[in-house]
Design a protein around this motif. Structure first.
Motif, PDB file in Angstrom:
ATOM      1  N   SER A   1     -16.042  12.689  42.594  1.00 22.85           N
ATOM      2  CA  SER A   1     -16.980  13.808  42.613  1.00 22.85           C
ATOM      3  C   SER A   1     -16.224  15.113  42.427  1.00 22.85           C
ATOM      4  O   SER A   1     -15.005  15.186  42.583  1.00 22.85           O
ATOM      5  CB  SER A   1     -17.743  13.822  43.941  1.00 22.85           C
ATOM      6  N   GLU A   2     -16.958  16.176  42.114  1.00 19.08           N
ATOM      7  CA  GLU A   2     -16.322  17.478  41.908  1.00 19.08           C
ATOM      8  C   GLU A   2     -15.569  17.930  43.149  1.00 19.08           C
ATOM      9  O   GLU A   2     -14.519  18.581  43.060  1.00 19.08           O
ATOM     10  CB  GLU A   2     -17.381  18.516  41.524  1.00 19.08           C
ATOM     11  N   SER A   3     -16.092  17.541  44.308  1.00 15.07           N
ATOM     12  CA  SER A   3     -15.436  17.919  45.562  1.00 15.07           C
ATOM     13  C   SER A   3     -14.161  17.135  45.812  1.00 15.07           C
ATOM     14  O   SER A   3     -13.355  17.496  46.669  1.00 15.07           O
ATOM     15  CB  SER A   3     -16.390  17.668  46.735  1.00 15.07           C
TER      16      SER A   3
ATOM     17  N   ILE B   1      -6.532  16.603  43.865  1.00 11.04           N
ATOM     18  CA  ILE B   1      -7.831  15.976  44.088  1.00 11.04           C
ATOM     19  C   ILE B   1      -7.903  15.402  45.497  1.00 11.04           C
ATOM     20  O   ILE B   1      -8.906  15.588  46.213  1.00 11.04           O
ATOM     21  CB  ILE B   1      -8.080  14.867  43.053  1.00 11.04           C
TER      22      ILE B   1
END
Length: 615
Positions: free
Chosen positions: A38-40, A85
């Motif tokens: 996910s972007e998070s 990340i």
């Protein structure tokens, strides 16, 4: 059309002969996951299939499990380019105010499992995953881990997960109550049954969770924990003893025995050899340990274990949900990354410097007394005769724990339809039916014993039906003796080993009174009736996707209808690669054993199998 192995396995084409090759494997396995973060950074959702736990926990699983490989890779000097990340994901996943929050921890919750990998990361490579974070993120992550370690963990290998979290907290100076850690370590040691074997909790089973969990985590503890020297010595000594037995769960080609639950973790089975290296424990010569380790990885590089985008599938030799457990989410297979633990060692370690040595040749059957097994090393295969274990609380539990024989070359089948007796495979099982529709197999046991290299069990498929089974090695054959006592007529089917089925009917079958054989493209599988009244032989084609290794499989069977009363069935079973060894074995089947002698032997010398003897 060919299922391109280069797309169906990220390890395909990697020679897996050196430390550099193994480092490459980590990145090749991880990189297909990048589009699914996910972007998070906190969530990794790899598919639409679900597990018994919620999607947030499954997404955490996808996030955390690759760390089992990434962390030792980085600890040993590997350049992992995506720590940003993981740092972002760790901060967001533990933040209750973030939309991708992993959710609150709870007793016996899947989150407790996945946080162990994060504990390991903080303990081994804080410079990558902890030190660059700001104080707010550190505070939130620390609080989340502290809340988790206060929860109740399942009474089995899960208890090590608190220990691993605590190793991480200790490394970065976060205070906690050490008495809880010590309590769990004491409780884990209470599962010891001698000879280096544990139970995986207060249960009658010892499966791959013993090497890739109990010993794996225990050896990590001996390396990372401070003090506690007496316990560390015990953990190392048990691993030393265990090595002599667990090597018999591996074939000469590197295949591990498919036995028990969680087979979708695949090459996690080789994690034990890597843990020996990390702990600098040369329980065998380093060349032998390295051989078991690398052969195992090379064996897995040949199978279509990933989807077309390179993401590992739930399955074993190919994508297969039928064999999965209720706790397998699409991210579950990445526990396979545990195999990469020895990358934490420098290239100058004796493990990496050693030349590979082939596995020793064992001509005689080897008794594995604690788990109730006998190992037979045959051409291209290791067969394990099994008696004395059980697990009746999961799908496919009978097939995973209660078959008479398991194999590194042929794996095993899971029955697909419990209301179609005629179509069932019953590989290395005796199937029984009293209505021609439903059926029973060996499940839970009343008794399980061993004498030298012979096994005995007593089981009840129905409350009023008793079956006694003796298992006898006759390498490369094995013999089964069953005495059934039933108040009513029963239909029976007994199966041999399942082998791969070719297209266009190219396999050759032989069937008749007292015998059935399949001659496949690479292997032969046969079953022979040694009973006084032979059963009918049948060359059976299994339902598709029931075998762990081959989506289409065939196996030989013996079938008969038994009258009420007492009946003795005696069976000889063989499977081998085609060639001279198979031809010789087929021409020299074993003779019928004497049941009265078997009874006397177990009456006079029988010992209850340790893992079964749960008191």
């Amino acid at each position: 059309m060919v299922y391109d192995p280069a797309k169906a396995n990220p390890l395909h084409g990697n020679p897996l002969l050196s430390r550099d090759d193994v480092e490459r494997a980590v990145l090749d396995l991880f990189n297909p996951l990048l589009p699914y973060f996910s972007e998070s950074g906190a969530r990794v959702r790899l598919g639409a299939a679900g597990a018994i736990f919620d999607h947030a926990a499954a997404d955490l699983e996808g996030f955390a499990r690759p760390l089992w490989g990434i962390v030792p890779f980085a600890a040993g000097g590997g350049n992992f380019p995506h720590w940003d990340i993981y740092r972002r994901g760790l901060a967001n996943g533990t933040n209750p105010d973030h939309p991708d929050y992993w959710g609150d921890v709870a007793d016996r919750n899947q989150r407790l499992v996945e946080l162990a990998a994060i504990g390991l990361a903080v303990a081994m490579v804080p410079e990558h995953i902890w030190d660059p974070l700001d104080n707010k993120a550190k505070s939130g992550i620390g609080a989340y881990l502290l809340r988790a370690r206060e929860r109740d963990y399942v009474d089995n290998n899960w208890k090590f997960f608190r220990v691993l979290v605590d190793l991480g907290l200790e490394r970065v100076g976060i205070a906690f109550d050490h008495s809880k850690t010590e309590a769990y370590l004491d409780e884990i040691e209470a599962f010891d049954i001698g000879g280096g074997w544990y139970r995986d909790g207060p249960v009658r089973r010892a499966d791959h969770y013993i090497p890739f969990a109990m010993h794996f985590y225990g050896l990590i503890y001996t390396v990372l924990a401070k003090g506690d020297d007496a316990r560390k010595a015990r953990l190392r000594q048990r691993a030393q003893e265990f090595t002599a037995d667990i090597r018999h769960w591996f074939g000469a080609d590197g295949a591990a025995l498919a036995y028990g639950r969680s087979q979708t973790y695949r090459f996690a089975a080789g994690g034990f050899w890597g843990a020996l290296a990390l702990a600098d424990l040369d329980a065998l010569p380093w060349g032998e340990i390295k051989g078991y380790y690398l052969r195992h990885l090379r064996w897995w590089s040949r199978w279509p274990i990933a989807d077309r985008d390179g993401v590992l599938s739930v399955g074993y030799g190919y994508p297969n949900l039928l064999m999965s457990e209720s706790y397998n989410s699409p991210g579950s297979p990445y526990w396979a990354m545990k195999v990469f633990l020895p990358l934490a060692l420098g290239a100058d370690h004796p493990f990496w410097q050693a030349e590979e040595i082939e596995a020793p040749i064992f001509d005689e059957p080897i008794a594995l007394e604690k788990p109730g097994m006998v190992a037979m090393h045959t051409s291209g295969n290791t067969v394990i005769l099994a008696s004395g274990q059980e697990h009746d609380k999961m799908r496919g539990s009978h097939e995973k724990y209660s078959k008479f024989a398991y194999s590194t070359r042929y794996a095993f089948n899971i029955e697909a339809n419990d209301r179609h007796f005629d179509a069932a495979g019953f590989d290395n099982m005796l199937g029984l039916s009293d209505d021609g529709v439903h059926f029973r197999m060996r499940e839970t046991l009343e008794e399980a014993m061993i004498v030298a290299d012979r096994l005995y069990s007593r089981w009840k498929p129905w409350p009023d039906v008793t079956v006694e089974t003796w298992l006898i090695p006759a390498n490369p054959w094995h013999i089964r003796v069953h005495r059934l006592v039933t108040p009513r007529s029963l239909m029976t089917t007994e199966g041999g080993f399942a082998i791969s089925r070719a297209d266009f009917g190219r396999d050759r079958q032989e069937e008749g009174p007292g015998r059935a054989t399949w001659l496949g493209q690479t292997d032969v599988s046969t079953i022979l009736d040694l009973s006084e009244t032979p059963r009918d032989g049948r060359a059976h084609a299994a339902i598709a996707n029931t075998n762990l290794l081959h989506a289409r499989a065939i196996l030989p069977q013996l079938r008969a209808t038994l009258s009420a009363g007492e009946t003795v069935l005696i069976t000889a079973v063989l499977a081998l690669p085609l060639g001279g060894d198979a031809d010789k074995a087929l021409a020299a089947p074993p003779s019928r054993p004497d049941l009265a002698s078997l009874e006397r032997l177990f009456r006079d010398e029988g010992r209850r199998i340790a893992v079964f003897d749960l008191t």
